[in-house]
Scaffold this motif. Structure first.
Motif, PDB file in Angstrom:
ATOM      1  N   LEU A  63       0.863  -1.079   0.008  1.00 38.61           N
ATOM      2  CA  LEU A  63       0.051  -0.200  -0.137  1.00 38.61           C
ATOM      3  C   LEU A  63       0.823   1.152  -0.135  1.00 38.61           C
ATOM      4  O   LEU A  63       0.324   2.375  -0.352  1.00 38.61           O
ATOM      5  N   MET A  64       2.205   1.064   0.406  1.00 37.18           N
ATOM      6  CA  MET A  64       3.141   2.282   0.411  1.00 37.18           C
ATOM      7  C   MET A  64       3.331   2.721  -0.895  1.00 37.18           C
ATOM      8  O   MET A  64       3.427   4.106  -1.288  1.00 37.18           O
ATOM      9  N   ARG A  65       2.804   2.157  -1.983  1.00 35.38           N
ATOM     10  CA  ARG A  65       2.916   2.671  -3.482  1.00 35.38           C
ATOM     11  C   ARG A  65       1.742   3.547  -3.685  1.00 35.38           C
ATOM     12  O   ARG A  65       1.734   4.223  -4.536  1.00 35.38           O
ATOM     13  N   LYS A  66       0.575   3.538  -3.016  1.00 36.52           N
ATOM     14  CA  LYS A  66      -0.485   4.208  -3.252  1.00 36.52           C
ATOM     15  C   LYS A  66      -0.877   5.501  -2.358  1.00 36.52           C
ATOM     16  O   LYS A  66      -1.697   6.176  -2.667  1.00 36.52           O
ATOM     17  N   LEU A  67       0.170   5.599  -1.347  1.00 36.45           N
ATOM     18  CA  LEU A  67      -0.159   6.679  -0.532  1.00 36.45           C
ATOM     19  C   LEU A  67       0.990   7.642  -0.484  1.00 36.45           C
ATOM     20  O   LEU A  67       1.895   7.343  -1.096  1.00 36.45           O
ATOM     21  N   ASP A  68       0.333   8.989  -0.386  1.00 42.89           N
ATOM     22  CA  ASP A  68       1.369   9.954  -0.809  1.00 42.89           C
ATOM     23  C   ASP A  68       2.278  10.183   0.558  1.00 42.89           C
ATOM     24  O   ASP A  68       2.146   9.220   1.245  1.00 42.89           O
ATOM     25  N   THR A  69       3.062  11.096   0.528  1.00 39.60           N
ATOM     26  CA  THR A  69       4.001  11.435   1.730  1.00 39.60           C
ATOM     27  C   THR A  69       3.650  10.912   3.155  1.00 39.60           C
ATOM     28  O   THR A  69       4.329  10.066   3.676  1.00 39.60           O
ATOM     29  N   SER A  70       2.699  11.872   3.483  1.00 44.15           N
ATOM     30  CA  SER A  70       2.199  11.799   4.928  1.00 44.15           C
ATOM     31  C   SER A  70       1.706  10.352   4.966  1.00 44.15           C
ATOM     32  O   SER A  70       1.891   9.933   6.044  1.00 44.15           O
ATOM     33  N   GLY A  71       0.767   9.896   4.073  1.00 35.82           N
ATOM     34  CA  GLY A  71       0.213   8.751   4.339  1.00 35.82           C
ATOM     35  C   GLY A  71       1.186   7.593   4.593  1.00 35.82           C
ATOM     36  O   GLY A  71       0.829   6.616   5.239  1.00 35.82           O
ATOM     37  N   ALA A  72       2.168   7.424   3.379  1.00 35.22           N
ATOM     38  CA  ALA A  72       3.122   6.343   3.439  1.00 35.22           C
ATOM     39  C   ALA A  72       4.010   6.560   4.712  1.00 35.22           C
ATOM     40  O   ALA A  72       4.587   5.607   5.203  1.00 35.22           O
TER      41      ALA A  72
END
Length: 143
Positions: A63-72
């Motif tokens: 899921l790290m691929r689908k989240l931007d900076t803060s989400g990841a």
């Protein structure tokens, strides 16, 4: 009367069938908001990572691929905590098929999480199989 009975039936059915998030890990709002905006069932995927096989854990990691900076950023904290709950025997197989770029990104994120979470035991000591897999890909694991 019929309508009230139907509403009670539906409510009871949802309570019995719904599997709410287990709350084993406190999740960051930034990650949840981004996941919801993309229609990702983040909580369900986290529970699956903990309760099912390595494929579910790998899907959760990616899921790290689908989240931007803060989400990841916070996702890596959640992955770290999930790995602590699951243990190396479950975490290592979940990371074994990652592409080198994904593994490198994961290790960088886990290193950041390790520092902020203030874990006293080194990652490599806690997760020796996963650490060896990362090292085999040429990724430094020094946290």
């Amino acid at each position: 009367m019929r309508r009230a009975g139907l509403l009670i039936f539906i409510a009871a059915f949802q309570v019995l069938c719904a599997k709410p998030y287990s709350q084993r890990i406190k999740l960051a709002d930034e990650t949840l908001v981004q996941a919801r905006d993309q229609g990702i069932p983040y909580e369900a995927m986290l529970d699956a990572a903990l309760d099912k096989g390595p494929e579910a854990f790998e899907r959760y990691i990616l899921l790290m691929r689908k989240l931007d900076t803060s989400g990841a950023y916070f996702h890596f904290f959640h992955v770290y905590e999930a790995a602590e709950i699951a243990g190396d025997a479950k975490f290592a197989p979940a990371t074994s098929k990652l592409k080198a770029d994904d593994a490198k990104m994961l290790v960088q994120g886990l290193g950041e999480a390790h520092g902020w979470l203030k874990r006293k035991t080194a990652f490599a000591a806690r997760f020796p199989k996963a650490a060896n897999q990362f090292r085999a890909l040429g990724i430094k694991v020094d946290f």
